[in-house]
Design a protein around this motif. Structure first.
Motif, PDB file in Angstrom:
ATOM      1  N   VAL A 175       0.968  -1.427  -0.220  1.00  0.00           N
ATOM      2  CA  VAL A 175       0.105   0.383   0.012  1.00  0.00           C
ATOM      3  C   VAL A 175       0.544   1.202  -0.529  1.00  0.00           C
ATOM      4  CG1 VAL A 175      -1.509   1.156   0.812  1.00  0.00           C
ATOM      5  CG2 VAL A 175      -1.912  -1.568   1.437  1.00  0.00           C
ATOM      6  N   ALA A 176       1.569   1.181   1.059  1.00  0.00           N
ATOM      7  CA  ALA A 176       2.684   2.024   0.511  1.00  0.00           C
ATOM      8  C   ALA A 176       3.187   2.946  -1.013  1.00  0.00           C
ATOM      9  CB  ALA A 176       4.254   2.067   1.908  1.00  0.00           C
ATOM     10  N   GLU A 177       3.498   1.743  -1.217  1.00  0.00           N
ATOM     11  CA  GLU A 177       4.350   1.643  -2.717  1.00  0.00           C
ATOM     12  C   GLU A 177       3.145   2.318  -3.596  1.00  0.00           C
ATOM     13  OE1 GLU A 177       7.242   1.568  -5.577  1.00  0.00           O
ATOM     14  OE2 GLU A 177       7.348   1.254  -3.129  1.00  0.00           O
ATOM     15  N   LEU A 178       2.106   1.586  -3.574  1.00  0.00           N
ATOM     16  CA  LEU A 178       1.218   2.054  -4.078  1.00  0.00           C
ATOM     17  C   LEU A 178       0.338   3.825  -3.889  1.00  0.00           C
ATOM     18  CD1 LEU A 178      -1.096   1.805  -6.021  1.00  0.00           C
ATOM     19  CD2 LEU A 178      -2.919   0.198  -3.938  1.00  0.00           C
ATOM     20  N   LEU A 179       0.779   4.600  -3.245  1.00  0.00           N
ATOM     21  CA  LEU A 179       0.452   5.636  -2.646  1.00  0.00           C
ATOM     22  C   LEU A 179       1.369   6.515  -3.102  1.00  0.00           C
ATOM     23  CD1 LEU A 179      -0.609   5.093   1.427  1.00  0.00           C
ATOM     24  CD2 LEU A 179      -2.534   5.946  -0.408  1.00  0.00           C
ATOM     25  N   LEU A 180       2.754   5.485  -2.844  1.00  0.00           N
ATOM     26  CA  LEU A 180       3.821   6.371  -3.453  1.00  0.00           C
ATOM     27  C   LEU A 180       3.512   7.150  -4.919  1.00  0.00           C
ATOM     28  CD1 LEU A 180       6.667   7.786  -3.397  1.00  0.00           C
ATOM     29  CD2 LEU A 180       7.321   5.549  -3.758  1.00  0.00           C
ATOM     30  N   CYS A 181       3.259   5.568  -5.475  1.00  0.00           N
ATOM     31  CA  CYS A 181       2.995   6.135  -7.434  1.00  0.00           C
ATOM     32  C   CYS A 181       1.721   6.847  -7.008  1.00  0.00           C
ATOM     33  CB  CYS A 181       2.560   4.239  -7.590  1.00  0.00           C
ATOM     34  SG  CYS A 181       2.068   4.451  -9.626  1.00  0.00           S
ATOM     35  N   MET A 182       0.463   6.627  -6.733  1.00  0.00           N
ATOM     36  CA  MET A 182      -0.510   8.039  -6.281  1.00  0.00           C
ATOM     37  C   MET A 182      -0.037   9.368  -6.514  1.00  0.00           C
ATOM     38  SD  MET A 182      -3.583   6.201  -5.046  1.00  0.00           S
ATOM     39  CE  MET A 182      -3.926   4.497  -4.653  1.00  0.00           C
ATOM     40  N   ASP A 183       1.019   9.027  -6.113  1.00  0.00           N
ATOM     41  CA  ASP A 183       1.653  10.782  -5.390  1.00  0.00           C
ATOM     42  C   ASP A 183       2.228  11.240  -6.754  1.00  0.00           C
ATOM     43  OD1 ASP A 183       1.059  10.799  -2.712  1.00  0.00           O
ATOM     44  OD2 ASP A 183       2.296  10.248  -1.970  1.00  0.00           O
ATOM     45  N   LYS A 184       2.854  10.738  -6.949  1.00  0.00           N
ATOM     46  CA  LYS A 184       3.922  10.365  -8.524  1.00  0.00           C
ATOM     47  C   LYS A 184       2.193  11.302  -9.951  1.00  0.00           C
ATOM     48  CE  LYS A 184       7.623   8.156  -7.154  1.00  0.00           C
ATOM     49  NZ  LYS A 184       8.612   6.631  -7.912  1.00  0.00           N
ATOM     50  N   VAL A 185       1.889  10.464 -10.119  1.00  0.00           N
ATOM     51  CA  VAL A 185       0.910  10.491 -10.929  1.00  0.00           C
ATOM     52  C   VAL A 185      -0.142  12.307 -11.208  1.00  0.00           C
ATOM     53  CG1 VAL A 185      -1.601   9.465 -11.982  1.00  0.00           C
ATOM     54  CG2 VAL A 185       0.466   8.123 -11.429  1.00  0.00           C
TER      55      VAL A 185
END
Length: 192
Positions: free
Chosen positions: A110-120
């Motif tokens: 989930v932390a990796e997913l949140l990081l990806c969402m922030d980048k997007v």
């Protein structure tokens, strides 16, 4: 063993916090820890979001979001989206981020997913800023055209055609000089 190390560690941290405050740093414990650990504000915010996600959506308390729990989280994140869109995004997220293929999102996943969402989100913001700049330039171009100057700064007459009075005058002068036989090299250059 770790228990014996705790008091000296706390003493070092307290001393460091005091020195940090004396050097003009904010004494906010959160800021101090963030600075001490070298974390950015975005990292701290992402950690808060991670904790809130699990507090609100890990209903069985097993430390992971199963498909049902994670779909509810996705529904929350995209509350205006159609269910079919949310389902498609959810399915794609599992394919990309469920690294151990256990049909659950662990905290690191989930932390990796949140990081990806922030980048997007950051990329979307950058594109939006570019679009706004382009719109401002177009608006300025229209405003310049309406006040009688086009993008290159040439003046235009009421019909929107460039004012050619100066060119006509120069050509007439050149023609009259030709008739007199007194043409100069600058006149010839104008004619060309």
């Amino acid at each position: 063993m770790c228990v014996r190390l705790l008091p000296p560690l706390l003493a070092v941290l307290a001393s460091a916090a005091q020195e940090y405050g004396e050097l003009g740093g904010s004494l906010s414990s959160e800021m101090f820890v963030r600075d001490l650990l070298g974390k950015s504000e975005a990292d701290v915010e992402r950690q808060r979001e991670l904790e809130a996600t699990f507090a609100n959506f890990d209903h069985d308390g097993d430390g992971a979001l199963n498909r049902t729990e994670s779909w509810a989280w996705y529904r929350f994140l995209d509350e205006d989206g159609e269910d079919s869109e949310v389902t498609d995004q959810h399915r794609a997220a599992f394919l990309e981020f469920d690294e151990d293929n256990d049909e659950k999102f662990s905290k690191p996943e989930v932390a990796e997913l949140l990081l990806c969402m922030d980048k997007v989100e950051a990329m979307k913001d950058a594109v939006d800023m570019e679009d706004e700049e382009d719109e401002e330039e177009e608006y300025e171009d229209v405003a310049n055209t309406e006040d009688g100057t086009d993008v290159e700064g040439d003046s235009e007459d009421e019909d929107g055609e460039e004012d050619e009075d100066e060119e006509d005058e120069e050509e007439e002068d050149a023609e009259s000089d030709d008739e007199d036989g007194e043409s100069t090299s600058s006149d010839a250059a104008i004619l060309q």
